[in-house]
Write a protein that holds these residues in place. Structure first.
Motif, PDB file in Angstrom:
ATOM      1  N   UNK A  38     -38.129  -9.418 -10.833  1.00  0.00           N
ATOM      2  CA  UNK A  38     -38.609 -10.589 -11.569  1.00  0.00           C
ATOM      3  C   UNK A  38     -37.564 -11.181 -12.507  1.00  0.00           C
ATOM      4  N   UNK A  39     -36.382 -10.622 -12.527  1.00  0.00           N
ATOM      5  CA  UNK A  39     -35.285 -11.178 -13.319  1.00  0.00           C
ATOM      6  C   UNK A  39     -34.762 -12.419 -12.593  1.00  0.00           C
ATOM      7  N   UNK A  40     -34.660 -13.531 -13.279  1.00  0.00           N
ATOM      8  CA  UNK A  40     -34.299 -14.783 -12.616  1.00  0.00           C
ATOM      9  C   UNK A  40     -32.904 -14.728 -11.981  1.00  0.00           C
ATOM     10  N   UNK A  41     -32.016 -13.920 -12.531  1.00  0.00           N
ATOM     11  CA  UNK A  41     -30.672 -13.835 -11.972  1.00  0.00           C
ATOM     12  C   UNK A  41     -30.659 -13.119 -10.624  1.00  0.00           C
ATOM     13  N   UNK A  42     -31.647 -12.273 -10.371  1.00  0.00           N
ATOM     14  CA  UNK A  42     -31.768 -11.629  -9.061  1.00  0.00           C
ATOM     15  C   UNK A  42     -32.083 -12.675  -8.002  1.00  0.00           C
ATOM     16  N   UNK A  47     -30.381 -16.359  -3.551  1.00  0.00           N
ATOM     17  CA  UNK A  47     -30.227 -17.713  -3.025  1.00  0.00           C
ATOM     18  C   UNK A  47     -28.777 -17.987  -2.630  1.00  0.00           C
ATOM     19  N   UNK A  48     -27.849 -17.543  -3.443  1.00  0.00           N
ATOM     20  CA  UNK A  48     -26.439 -17.741  -3.138  1.00  0.00           C
ATOM     21  C   UNK A  48     -26.034 -16.977  -1.884  1.00  0.00           C
ATOM     22  N   UNK A  49     -26.563 -15.775  -1.733  1.00  0.00           N
ATOM     23  CA  UNK A  49     -26.284 -14.988  -0.532  1.00  0.00           C
ATOM     24  C   UNK A  49     -26.843 -15.692   0.700  1.00  0.00           C
ATOM     25  N   UNK A  50     -28.032 -16.265   0.583  1.00  0.00           N
ATOM     26  CA  UNK A  50     -28.637 -16.979   1.708  1.00  0.00           C
ATOM     27  C   UNK A  50     -27.803 -18.185   2.115  1.00  0.00           C
ATOM     28  N   UNK A  51     -27.246 -18.879   1.130  1.00  0.00           N
ATOM     29  CA  UNK A  51     -26.381 -20.033   1.422  1.00  0.00           C
ATOM     30  C   UNK A  51     -25.146 -19.577   2.202  1.00  0.00           C
ATOM     31  N   UNK A  52     -24.549 -18.491   1.753  1.00  0.00           N
ATOM     32  CA  UNK A  52     -23.342 -17.985   2.420  1.00  0.00           C
ATOM     33  C   UNK A  52     -23.669 -17.478   3.821  1.00  0.00           C
ATOM     34  N   UNK A  53     -24.820 -16.841   3.983  1.00  0.00           N
ATOM     35  CA  UNK A  53     -25.216 -16.373   5.311  1.00  0.00           C
ATOM     36  C   UNK A  53     -25.415 -17.547   6.268  1.00  0.00           C
ATOM     37  N   UNK A  54     -26.005 -18.613   5.759  1.00  0.00           N
ATOM     38  CA  UNK A  54     -26.208 -19.807   6.588  1.00  0.00           C
ATOM     39  C   UNK A  54     -24.865 -20.414   6.992  1.00  0.00           C
ATOM     40  N   UNK A  55     -23.904 -20.384   6.081  1.00  0.00           N
ATOM     41  CA  UNK A  55     -22.568 -20.909   6.382  1.00  0.00           C
ATOM     42  C   UNK A  55     -21.895 -20.075   7.479  1.00  0.00           C
ATOM     43  N   UNK A  56     -22.022 -18.756   7.359  1.00  0.00           N
ATOM     44  CA  UNK A  56     -21.449 -17.868   8.372  1.00  0.00           C
ATOM     45  C   UNK A  56     -22.101 -18.121   9.729  1.00  0.00           C
ATOM     46  N   UNK A 130     -22.900  -7.463  -6.786  1.00  0.00           N
ATOM     47  CA  UNK A 130     -23.655  -8.389  -7.645  1.00  0.00           C
ATOM     48  C   UNK A 130     -24.941  -7.735  -8.136  1.00  0.00           C
ATOM     49  N   UNK A 131     -25.642  -7.053  -7.237  1.00  0.00           N
ATOM     50  CA  UNK A 131     -26.898  -6.418  -7.607  1.00  0.00           C
ATOM     51  C   UNK A 131     -26.665  -5.258  -8.571  1.00  0.00           C
ATOM     52  N   UNK A 132     -25.578  -4.524  -8.362  1.00  0.00           N
ATOM     53  CA  UNK A 132     -25.254  -3.444  -9.285  1.00  0.00           C
ATOM     54  C   UNK A 132     -24.987  -4.007 -10.682  1.00  0.00           C
ATOM     55  N   UNK A 133     -24.307  -5.152 -10.744  1.00  0.00           N
ATOM     56  CA  UNK A 133     -24.042  -5.781 -12.030  1.00  0.00           C
ATOM     57  C   UNK A 133     -25.331  -6.184 -12.735  1.00  0.00           C
ATOM     58  N   UNK A 134     -26.283  -6.712 -11.972  1.00  0.00           N
ATOM     59  CA  UNK A 134     -27.574  -7.099 -12.540  1.00  0.00           C
ATOM     60  C   UNK A 134     -28.323  -5.868 -13.055  1.00  0.00           C
ATOM     61  N   UNK A 135     -28.302  -4.795 -12.279  1.00  0.00           N
ATOM     62  CA  UNK A 135     -28.972  -3.566 -12.693  1.00  0.00           C
ATOM     63  C   UNK A 135     -28.340  -2.992 -13.964  1.00  0.00           C
ATOM     64  N   UNK A 136     -27.032  -3.131 -14.081  1.00  0.00           N
ATOM     65  CA  UNK A 136     -26.361  -2.647 -15.280  1.00  0.00           C
ATOM     66  C   UNK A 136     -26.786  -3.476 -16.502  1.00  0.00           C
ATOM     67  N   UNK A 182     -39.139  -8.085 -19.794  1.00  0.00           N
ATOM     68  CA  UNK A 182     -39.170  -9.227 -18.882  1.00  0.00           C
ATOM     69  C   UNK A 182     -39.022 -10.542 -19.635  1.00  0.00           C
ATOM     70  N   UNK A 183     -39.704 -10.629 -20.757  1.00  0.00           N
ATOM     71  CA  UNK A 183     -39.607 -11.836 -21.580  1.00  0.00           C
ATOM     72  C   UNK A 183     -38.167 -12.035 -22.046  1.00  0.00           C
ATOM     73  N   UNK A 184     -37.556 -10.964 -22.482  1.00  0.00           N
ATOM     74  CA  UNK A 184     -36.184 -11.043 -22.978  1.00  0.00           C
ATOM     75  C   UNK A 184     -35.220 -11.402 -21.852  1.00  0.00           C
ATOM     76  N   UNK A 185     -35.392 -10.786 -20.685  1.00  0.00           N
ATOM     77  CA  UNK A 185     -34.504 -11.048 -19.555  1.00  0.00           C
ATOM     78  C   UNK A 185     -34.550 -12.502 -19.101  1.00  0.00           C
ATOM     79  N   UNK A 186     -35.741 -13.081 -19.122  1.00  0.00           N
ATOM     80  CA  UNK A 186     -35.920 -14.418 -18.565  1.00  0.00           C
ATOM     81  C   UNK A 186     -35.963 -15.533 -19.617  1.00  0.00           C
ATOM     82  N   UNK A 187     -35.535 -15.226 -20.819  1.00  0.00           N
ATOM     83  CA  UNK A 187     -35.576 -16.248 -21.873  1.00  0.00           C
ATOM     84  C   UNK A 187     -34.635 -17.412 -21.588  1.00  0.00           C
ATOM     85  N   UNK A 188     -33.564 -17.177 -20.816  1.00  0.00           N
ATOM     86  CA  UNK A 188     -32.617 -18.240 -20.496  1.00  0.00           C
ATOM     87  C   UNK A 188     -32.765 -18.744 -19.068  1.00  0.00           C
ATOM     88  N   UNK A 189     -33.886 -18.432 -18.434  1.00  0.00           N
ATOM     89  CA  UNK A 189     -34.092 -18.859 -17.051  1.00  0.00           C
ATOM     90  C   UNK A 189     -34.194 -20.373 -16.962  1.00  0.00           C
TER      91      UNK A 189
END
Length: 205
Positions: A38-42, A47-56, A130-136, A182-189
């Motif tokens: 539920x973190x908006x950055x995830x 979405x960015x990965x999907x864009x790159x996959x579509x390009x490939x 990228x996902x590891x960075x988000x988890x950190x 969750x509130x704190x994580x998504x305050x800048x969404x």
């Protein structure tokens, strides 16, 4: 992705000083999988990965189209070689063209398969990092909240053992700090309707 990174999520233990035997521990729980999902950055990362996959895939389709075109050209050349009205000299010329065209098709198809493997592997590695960075980021926020609220231990209630049994089966008087985090994580969404900038740079071949 989340299951592959589950070991990274296993309960963060905070505090380190010995407590008196009669002291009451202050314990909290957190659902790391929920925070991750539920973190908006995830979602932005996905979405960015999907864009790159579509390009490939688009580039793969273009290469496959060229392979199919060569296959059609080979069929036409073979029909010409089987035409009894064409003299032997011309047939030998057509046969040479057929061989060159076949080699071209083999080379293009091999390059297409190598391209797919190379780009897919690079994208998967990029996504994992990228996902590891988000988890950190989430782990650090959990730690900060635990220190702020003076918790002795914070357990990840979404963590599973190798037998798929939850590590945390029961806690008495534990506070779930997931909603607060969750509130704190998504305050800048981004606000609803805002678009996420898509990745514009392709992976190098």
């Amino acid at each position: 992705m989340i299951r592959r990174l589950t070991p990274f999520l296993v309960a963060a233990v905070l505090g380190g000083t010995a407590l008196a035997q009669d002291a009451k521990l202050k314990i909290a729980t957190v659902d790391m999988q929920q925070l991750f999902k539920e973190y908006y950055r995830t979602e932005e990362a996905q979405q960015q990965v999907n864009v790159e996959r579509a390009r490939i895939q688009k580039e793969l389709n273009e290469r496959q189209t060229r392979v199919q075109e060569i296959e059609e050209e080979l069929k036409k050349l073979r029909k010409m070689m089987e035409d009894p009205s064409i003299n032997d000299s011309k047939k030998q010329e057509i046969q040479r063209d057929w061989g060159m065209k076949q080699n071209e098709g083999i080379a293009i198809d091999r390059e297409r398969r190598e391209f797919q493997q190379r780009r897919t592997q690079a994208l998967n590695e990029k996504m994992v990092q990228r996902m590891k960075g988000i988890l950190e980021e989430i782990r650090k926020l959990v730690e900060e909240q635990a220190k702020k609220e003076d918790y002795d231990y914070v357990f990840d209630k979404s963590g599973l053992s190798t037998s798929q049994v939850p590590f945390l089966l029961y806690t008495k008087d534990a506070t779930d700090i997931t909603p607060t985090l969750l509130v704190d994580l998504n305050k800048d969404a981004p606000k609803d309707g805002a678009t996420t900038p898509a990745a514009t740079s392709g992976e190098g071949e």
